[in-house]
Design a protein around this motif. Structure first.
Motif, PDB file in Angstrom:
ATOM      1  N   ALA A 221       0.739  -1.334   0.141  1.00 19.95           N
ATOM      2  CA  ALA A 221       0.092   0.065  -0.189  1.00 19.95           C
ATOM      3  C   ALA A 221       0.890   1.418   0.157  1.00 19.95           C
ATOM      4  CB  ALA A 221      -0.918   0.243   1.106  1.00 19.95           C
ATOM      5  N   ALA A 222       1.943   0.982   0.743  1.00 20.25           N
ATOM      6  CA  ALA A 222       2.902   2.291   0.997  1.00 20.25           C
ATOM      7  C   ALA A 222       3.462   2.678  -0.700  1.00 20.25           C
ATOM      8  CB  ALA A 222       3.876   2.140   1.994  1.00 20.25           C
ATOM      9  N   LEU A 223       3.723   1.451  -1.149  1.00 15.72           N
ATOM     10  CA  LEU A 223       4.543   1.611  -2.389  1.00 15.72           C
ATOM     11  C   LEU A 223       3.705   2.281  -3.546  1.00 15.72           C
ATOM     12  CD1 LEU A 223       6.226  -1.955  -2.679  1.00 15.72           C
ATOM     13  CD2 LEU A 223       7.313   0.160  -2.556  1.00 15.72           C
ATOM     14  N   ARG A 224       2.331   1.989  -3.428  1.00 13.97           N
ATOM     15  CA  ARG A 224       1.270   2.491  -4.236  1.00 13.97           C
ATOM     16  C   ARG A 224       1.329   4.083  -3.989  1.00 13.97           C
ATOM     17  NH1 ARG A 224      -1.306  -2.394  -3.660  1.00 13.97           N
ATOM     18  NH2 ARG A 224      -2.612  -1.314  -1.705  1.00 13.97           N
ATOM     19  N   VAL A 225       1.022   4.340  -2.754  1.00 16.61           N
ATOM     20  CA  VAL A 225       0.999   5.854  -2.440  1.00 16.61           C
ATOM     21  C   VAL A 225       2.312   6.443  -2.960  1.00 16.61           C
ATOM     22  CG1 VAL A 225       0.880   7.357  -0.397  1.00 16.61           C
ATOM     23  CG2 VAL A 225      -0.496   5.603  -0.405  1.00 16.61           C
ATOM     24  N   TRP A 226       3.336   5.971  -2.549  1.00 13.05           N
ATOM     25  CA  TRP A 226       4.500   6.562  -3.197  1.00 13.05           C
ATOM     26  C   TRP A 226       4.638   6.854  -4.365  1.00 13.05           C
ATOM     27  CZ3 TRP A 226       7.359   9.056   0.537  1.00 13.05           C
ATOM     28  CH2 TRP A 226       8.612   9.533   0.561  1.00 13.05           C
ATOM     29  N   ALA A 227       4.465   5.566  -5.213  1.00 12.26           N
ATOM     30  CA  ALA A 227       4.628   5.764  -6.742  1.00 12.26           C
ATOM     31  C   ALA A 227       3.548   6.820  -7.424  1.00 12.26           C
ATOM     32  CB  ALA A 227       4.280   4.474  -7.272  1.00 12.26           C
ATOM     33  N   ASP A 228       2.442   7.054  -6.753  1.00  7.97           N
ATOM     34  CA  ASP A 228       1.510   8.133  -7.252  1.00  7.97           C
ATOM     35  C   ASP A 228       2.172   9.394  -7.165  1.00  7.97           C
ATOM     36  OD1 ASP A 228      -0.350   6.191  -8.122  1.00  7.97           O
ATOM     37  OD2 ASP A 228      -1.607   6.459  -6.435  1.00  7.97           O
ATOM     38  N   ALA A 229       2.520   9.553  -5.826  1.00  5.49           N
ATOM     39  CA  ALA A 229       3.176  10.979  -5.588  1.00  5.49           C
ATOM     40  C   ALA A 229       4.595  11.113  -6.408  1.00  5.49           C
ATOM     41  CB  ALA A 229       3.627  10.888  -4.157  1.00  5.49           C
ATOM     42  N   VAL A 230       5.255  10.078  -6.604  1.00  2.00           N
ATOM     43  CA  VAL A 230       6.562  10.322  -7.609  1.00  2.00           C
ATOM     44  C   VAL A 230       5.923  10.648  -8.853  1.00  2.00           C
ATOM     45  CG1 VAL A 230       8.545   9.215  -8.482  1.00  2.00           C
ATOM     46  CG2 VAL A 230       8.242   8.984  -5.845  1.00  2.00           C
ATOM     47  N   THR A 261      15.088   6.851  -0.972  1.00  3.84           N
ATOM     48  CA  THR A 261      13.936   6.379  -1.310  1.00  3.84           C
ATOM     49  C   THR A 261      13.066   7.182  -2.185  1.00  3.84           C
ATOM     50  OG1 THR A 261      13.826   5.197   0.840  1.00  3.84           O
ATOM     51  CG2 THR A 261      11.871   5.622  -0.072  1.00  3.84           C
ATOM     52  N   LEU A 262      13.150   8.415  -2.108  1.00  7.49           N
ATOM     53  CA  LEU A 262      12.739   9.355  -3.148  1.00  7.49           C
ATOM     54  C   LEU A 262      13.374   9.519  -4.491  1.00  7.49           C
ATOM     55  CD1 LEU A 262      10.415  11.482  -3.861  1.00  7.49           C
ATOM     56  CD2 LEU A 262      12.092  13.384  -2.816  1.00  7.49           C
ATOM     57  N   PHE A 263      14.631   9.826  -4.062  1.00  8.02           N
ATOM     58  CA  PHE A 263      15.518  10.267  -5.354  1.00  8.02           C
ATOM     59  C   PHE A 263      15.413   9.265  -6.588  1.00  8.02           C
ATOM     60  CE2 PHE A 263      16.268  13.571  -2.568  1.00  8.02           C
ATOM     61  CZ  PHE A 263      16.444  14.682  -3.260  1.00  8.02           C
ATOM     62  N   THR A 264      15.759   8.023  -6.072  1.00  9.11           N
ATOM     63  CA  THR A 264      16.177   6.982  -7.280  1.00  9.11           C
ATOM     64  C   THR A 264      14.747   6.865  -7.835  1.00  9.11           C
ATOM     65  OG1 THR A 264      17.618   5.755  -5.689  1.00  9.11           O
ATOM     66  CG2 THR A 264      16.509   4.563  -7.335  1.00  9.11           C
ATOM     67  N   PRO A 265      13.682   6.665  -7.534  1.00 10.08           N
ATOM     68  CA  PRO A 265      12.662   6.583  -8.323  1.00 10.08           C
ATOM     69  C   PRO A 265      12.218   7.834  -9.144  1.00 10.08           C
ATOM     70  CG  PRO A 265      11.757   6.524  -5.962  1.00 10.08           C
ATOM     71  CD  PRO A 265      13.211   6.300  -6.042  1.00 10.08           C
ATOM     72  N   LEU A 266      12.416   9.029  -8.372  1.00  5.63           N
ATOM     73  CA  LEU A 266      12.250  10.359  -9.061  1.00  5.63           C
ATOM     74  C   LEU A 266      13.035  10.504 -10.215  1.00  5.63           C
ATOM     75  CD1 LEU A 266      10.586  12.967  -8.978  1.00  5.63           C
ATOM     76  CD2 LEU A 266      12.391  13.761  -7.381  1.00  5.63           C
ATOM     77  N   ARG A 267      14.485  10.184 -10.236  1.00  4.24           N
ATOM     78  CA  ARG A 267      15.294  10.448 -11.369  1.00  4.24           C
ATOM     79  C   ARG A 267      14.765   9.524 -12.443  1.00  4.24           C
ATOM     80  NH1 ARG A 267      19.567   9.806  -7.002  1.00  4.24           N
ATOM     81  NH2 ARG A 267      20.205  12.196  -6.335  1.00  4.24           N
ATOM     82  N   ALA A 268      14.379   8.369 -12.135  1.00  4.47           N
ATOM     83  CA  ALA A 268      14.158   7.591 -13.247  1.00  4.47           C
ATOM     84  C   ALA A 268      12.732   7.761 -13.911  1.00  4.47           C
ATOM     85  CB  ALA A 268      13.888   5.970 -12.660  1.00  4.47           C
ATOM     86  N   ALA A 269      11.835   8.384 -13.134  1.00  4.67           N
ATOM     87  CA  ALA A 269      10.416   8.844 -13.707  1.00  4.67           C
ATOM     88  C   ALA A 269      10.885  10.044 -14.483  1.00  4.67           C
ATOM     89  CB  ALA A 269       9.333   9.206 -12.621  1.00  4.67           C
ATOM     90  N   VAL A 270      11.510  11.119 -13.968  1.00  5.08           N
ATOM     91  CA  VAL A 270      11.862  12.175 -14.946  1.00  5.08           C
ATOM     92  C   VAL A 270      12.529  11.865 -16.292  1.00  5.08           C
ATOM     93  CG1 VAL A 270      13.245  14.145 -14.902  1.00  5.08           C
ATOM     94  CG2 VAL A 270      11.992  13.873 -12.968  1.00  5.08           C
ATOM     95  N   GLU A 271      13.629  10.952 -15.981  1.00  4.82           N
ATOM     96  CA  GLU A 271      14.206  10.555 -17.378  1.00  4.82           C
ATOM     97  C   GLU A 271      13.345   9.709 -18.290  1.00  4.82           C
ATOM     98  OE1 GLU A 271      18.459   8.014 -18.447  1.00  4.82           O
ATOM     99  OE2 GLU A 271      17.758   7.945 -16.370  1.00  4.82           O
ATOM    100  N   GLU A 272      12.295   9.090 -17.939  1.00  6.31           N
ATOM    101  CA  GLU A 272      11.574   8.318 -18.681  1.00  6.31           C
ATOM    102  C   GLU A 272      10.610   9.315 -19.421  1.00  6.31           C
ATOM    103  OE1 GLU A 272       7.789   5.904 -17.400  1.00  6.31           O
ATOM    104  OE2 GLU A 272       9.227   4.942 -17.038  1.00  6.31           O
TER     105      GLU A 272
END
Length: 310
Positions: A221-230, A261-272
């Protein structure tokens, strides 16, 4: 020792310092803002705090401050030194520069916006040092931005530049206090993550920091909330970098305390998401919650430099 007074006024607390010409913090202090007592009481608290800092400087360094810088939230008129409006402090059209100058015996006073002051400090002495173009985005109760250009901060024609928190990223999203729907700060601020995680976890006291810990432990559930925010944050940031083309993107505020925990998925999402755009360096802020205070000090020193050159 020559020094200036620096004040960073927040909705709940005030951070203050005496700052040397090299940007060094010579003395730090904090006070409660006391907004529950009303706007007039808040202004008086600011004036009293500034006077205490001036007295401390005289006693400690043998001379008073040569200038003061004050960073406040909301809408400001920096040129006239007026705090125009701040929802969380309840004030309107407060001539703060004049009031502080009078209380401090007529020394020069610079008034600045809190996020832009924080961006000024991050750009000159923090994570953006050496970058000719940067964007500073603190993720806190809301989301704002500071556009850094050649050592200064772009305020815009009316002082509203950098309000990235009110870029609409999901038109069918939550209502925002600004009157729109789906603004970035309704989806990706620390308070937005706190609300989403409190609802998902069933714990009304849960906040964004708790969500980050649950993400690290693999809670679905936390992964879903975090992914939506990112996802929302990346969408907003790509819009910003498309318009501004910053060399460095500095992320601060409470949500950035989650680290990778924020920066790794955020960098990937921006690059995508980028296509023709140049990908900036995405880095955490370096100065923490002292950025606004240090920025206020820099504004004071800049004011002195301007007066000397004039």
């Amino acid at each position: 020792m020559r020094h200036v007074i620096a004040l960073d006024v927040g909705g709940t607390g005030m951070k203050a310092a005496l700052v040397g010409a090299d940007g060094a913090l010579l003395h730090e202090a904090r006070r409660a803002t006391g907004r529950e007592r009303g706007p007039d009481a808040v202004v008086e608290t600011i004036l009293r705090f500034a006077a205490e800092l001036q007295a401390y400087g005289r006693g400690r360094f043998g001379e008073g401050a040569v200038a003061a810088g004050v960073a406040v939230p909301g809408i400001i008129d920096a040129e006239r030194g007026i705090a125009v409006y701040a929802a969380n402090l309840g004030w309107r059209d407060v001539p703060l520069r004049t009031l502080i100058g009078e209380r401090l015996g007529g020394i020069p006073v610079a008034l600045g916006h809190d996020v832009r002051a924080g961006g000024l400090a991050e750009g000159r002495i923090g994570a953006g040092k050496g970058a000719d173009r940067f964007l500073f985005v603190p993720l806190g109760t809301g989301i704002a931005g500071a556009i850094g250009i050649a050592g200064g901060i772009e305020a815009g024609a009316h002082g509203y530049a950098g309000e990235i928190g009110h870029v609409v990223v999901r038109p069918d999203g939550p209502d925002c206090g600004c009157g729109q729907r789906g603004c970035l700060e309704t989806l990706a601020s620390a308070s937005a993550v706190s609300r989403a995680w409190a609802a998902a976890s069933g714990d009304p006291r849960a906040d964004a920091a708790d969500c980050a810990k649950a993400v690290e432990s693999g809670d679905p559930a936390a992964l879903r909330v975090w992914a939506d925010a990112v996802d929302a944050l990346a969408a907003g940031l790509v819009t910003a970098l498309t318009l501004l083309d910053p060399r460095t993107l500095i992320i601060g505020g409470g949500l950035a305390e989650a680290g990778e925990t924020l920066f790794t998925p955020l960098r990937a999402a921006v690059e995508e998401r980028v296509t023709f755009q140049k990908l900036p360096h995405i880095v955490p802020a370096a100065l923490g919650d002292t950025a606004g205070c240090l920025g206020a000090g820099l504004l004071a020193w800049d004011l002195l430099s301007t007066e000397v050159s004039a």
